[in-house]
Design a protein around this motif. Structure first.
Motif, short mmCIF file in Angstrom:
data_model
loop_
_atom_site.label_atom_id
_atom_site.label_comp_id
_atom_site.label_asym_id
_atom_site.label_seq_id
_atom_site.Cartn_x
_atom_site.Cartn_y
_atom_site.Cartn_z
N ASP A 29 -4.26 -4.81 5.11
CA ASP A 29 -3.34 -3.75 4.67
C ASP A 29 -4.04 -2.65 3.85
N ASP A 75 -3.22 -3.23 9.63
CA ASP A 75 -2.62 -2.17 8.80
C ASP A 75 -3.73 -1.40 8.09
N ASN A 109 1.20 -3.91 12.25
CA ASN A 109 2.29 -3.11 12.84
C ASN A 109 1.99 -1.62 12.74
N HIS A 110 1.27 -1.19 11.70
CA HIS A 110 1.04 0.25 11.52
C HIS A 110 0.07 0.84 12.54
N PHE A 172 3.06 -10.43 13.33
CA PHE A 172 4.42 -10.99 13.14
C PHE A 172 5.34 -10.46 14.24
N HIS A 212 -1.57 -10.69 11.17
CA HIS A 212 -0.88 -9.70 10.33
C HIS A 212 0.52 -10.27 10.12
N HIS A 242 0.42 -8.27 5.70
CA HIS A 242 1.69 -7.58 5.92
C HIS A 242 2.58 -7.51 4.69
#
Ligand SMILES: Nc1ccn([C@@H]2O[C@H](COP(=O)(O)O)[C@@H](O)[C@H]2O)c(=O)n1
Ligand SMILES: [Zn+2]
Ligand SMILES: [Zn+2]
Length: 582
Positions: A29, A75, A109-110, A172, A212, A242
């Motif tokens: 992250d 991330d 996810n980013h 995730f 993540h 995350h």
């Protein structure tokens, strides 16, 4: 020792690392913070410094004849001007990041919200790593056909001890990705043939899951259980992310998980001993540390100093990062914040709380449509869209991305009955939607102090003196005081505790309401919101009204032009805050 520009943190009290046979460094992250935290010495190391640190750690591993594995769990994208200010976003980061000597990495996810970001990650990052980029449950569609985003698994043999490691990369169960990618739940993927083949391999000494995923997430439990069915006693090491926290969890005698914070503040260190024993019931020794990302700490843990720490590659990258920041104009002064505003170090409702300030002052002013100025409006933004505190003083172009990086636009539902609109806020608060509203509190949303604030200010040396071995007093400043499955001694630096307060999921500004609205509310209002929560607004209005009246596609843009919160915040600061930061 007096603080200096090169060594702003003399006299910290450190807890040392304990090396094992297999050792790991873990980042997660980072969200674009690769130039380090320019306003916080505690987290001021940049990626050049990290490169030097990794290089020394590899040397030490060789000297000890043990192994070091370096991982990142995604991330890397979004949350700092160094990523967000370039066009396309991430252009610089994708070019310099691969200088880090990473053994295995995955995406978060980013890397998938934005279609161009996902494509560029696939085209520019994944091939560079030649199989070391793992994505066990993500696919991409580049040509009309779905294909794996990256390698499904990666098996490698460690340099010094020859340990055979099979690694997986799990995201995730994310559903907010752009439609050019597809994320499959881990619980489905573990039934796939390739996964069975990978875990049925008997020539493996350790499985590694880099996810993540919050390490408390059940999805990880599914993957671990699948491996355990085949290998009841093989070591399984998990790295998560995350949720932006430091955490460590022991799943069973041979399986643990480490999560290493956020925003390049933390480098996680984990070591395992006892791996070379052939006996099935031989026990393993696990050790974890959360290293604050600053040069003083990096030097402490590698027994180096200002003269011996930097590598040429590290120094070159540090210089390049300064150049990139200049090219992007990130230090351009926009205005001066009159005070600190915090996301969760001050309680919601306090004048020092950023959400309170946004709600009361900023949103009503900046979220306005010329043609509907006289129409009462309530303005919602999800608190997860605000990512970092504002510090008193210079608010730069960079700060706008650090605080509010996302490109969501404002949309609105026109003329909504007040009886419905007024219930939305409570609806959001009770909604159990798992991904729209994360918490950015490093304590994972749980306030560690429900009481009104006591002092959050930097502790002075006189208040907090810890004796060092050489008799000098140590400076203790507020920071991480992590509590995890192994106790409270995980942080590499002794800190005083920071008090964290909980935040609502969504905040609400109101504008153009009549003065007596609390007794005579308007019949209807405009409901304005960031499009990121459009689905939730439609679901909320429908549930409250008791009929399917709203669809996301019914919502129209509220403002003309560039109405991202990043831009609106820049305009607010330019117009309302002084430009002379004395
Ligand atoms: N366009 C976006 C994208 C994300 N968010 C917020 O960020 C959260 C996810 O961030 P992580 O670093 O924890 O993965 C997401 O749940 C949103 O709250 C957003 O507001 N707008
Ligand atoms: Zn994140
Ligand atoms: Zn994430």
């Amino acid at each position: 020792i007096q603080p200096s520009a090169r060594n702003p943190l003399p006299n910290q009290q450190f807890r040392d690392l304990k090396w094992g046979q297999l050792n790991f460094l873990h980042t997660t992250d980072n969200h674009g913070w690769h130039a380090g935290h320019l306003q916080e010495p505690q987290y001021s190391a940049d990626l050049g410094d990290y490169i030097s640190f990794v290089s020394h750690m590899r040397r030490i591993a060789d000297e000890k004849n043990v192994d070091l594995v370096v991982v990142d769990t995604g991330d890397r994208a979004e949350g700092n001007g160094l990523w967000d200010a370039s066009d396309p976003m991430g252009n610089y980061t994708r070019n310099f990041y691969h200088q880090v000597d990473v053994d295995v990495l995955t995406n978060g996810n980013h890397e998938l919200y934005n279609g161009t970001t996902a494509t560029n990650e696939f085209l520019e990052m994944v091939p560079y790593y030649e199989g070391r980029y793992v994505a066990s449950n993500v696919d991409i569609n580049m040509t009309g056909e779905w294909e794996p985003f990256a390698n499904r698994s990666h098996k490698f043999t460690t340099k010094n001890l020859g340990l055979r490691v099979t690694s997986f990369g799990f995201l995730f169960n994310f559903t907010g990705n752009f439609y050019n990618t597809n994320v499959k739940p881990a619980s489905i993927v573990i039934k796939e043939d390739w996964f069975h083949d990978a875990i049925n391999d008997q020539d493996v000494d350790l499985f590694m899951i880099i996810g993540h995923i919050d390490i408390e997430d059940l999805e990880l439990g599914h993957v671990l259980a699948a491996i355990r069915k085949v290998h009841p006693t093989i070591p399984v090491q998990i790295f998560g992310g995350h949720s932006h926290i430091r955490n460590f969890k022991k799943y069973d005698e041979k399986s643990t998980a480490l999560e290493s914070g956020r925003y390049f503040e933390t480098v996680g260190f984990l070591s395992i001993d006892g791996l070379l024993s052939k006996a099935k019931d031989a026990s393993l020794g696990f050790f974890r540390r959360y290293i604050d990302a600053n040069r003083a700490g990096y030097q402490h843990h590698t027994s180096t100093n200002e003269e011996t720490f930097d590598t040429l590659q590290g120094l070159n990258l540090t210089a390049k990062l300064t150049q990139y920041r200049a090219e992007l104009g990130l230090d351009r002064l926009i205005g001066c914040a009159p005070q600190d505003y915090t996301l969760s170090k001050d309680p919601y409702g306090s004048p020092n709380n950023w959400y309170t300030f946004l709600e009361k002052t900023v949103l009503p002013k900046v979220v306005a449509n010329e043609e509907r100025l006289g129409v009462p409006r309530i303005i919602f933004i999800n608190t997860g869209s605000q990512r970092f505190d504002v510090f008193k003083g210079a608010f730069t172009y960079d700060t706008s991305f650090i605080v509010s990086p996302f490109t969501s636009r404002f949309r609105f539902a026109q003329d909504v009955p007040w009886v419905h609109a007024s219930q939305l806020r409570d609806y959001f608060e009770d909604d159990a939607n798992p991904y729209s509203y994360p918490t950015l509190n490093p304590l994972h949303g749980e306030a560690n102090h429900p009481l009104p604030p006591v002092s959050n200010h930097i502790y002075t040396q006189a208040q907090n003196q810890h004796p060092l071995a050489n008799g000098r007093p140590a400076t203790v400043i507020p920071g991480y005081t992590t509590s995890d499955d192994f106790g409270t001694d995980g942080d590499d630096t002794v800190h005083s505790e920071i008090i964290w307060y909980p935040s609502p999921k969504v905040i609400q500004g109101i504008a153009s309401f009549p003065e007596d609205w609390e007794v005579n509310p308007p019949e209807t209002v405009d409901v304005v919101f960031m499009d990121f929560i459009g689905w939730n607004v439609a679901a909320g209005l429908n549930e409250i009204a008791g009929r399917e009246e709203w669809r996301v596609t019914d919502f129209k843009p509220y403002m003309e032009g560039e109405d991202t919160m990043t831009k609106l915040l820049l305009e607010y600061v330019r117009d309302e805050w002084k430009h002379d930061c004395v």
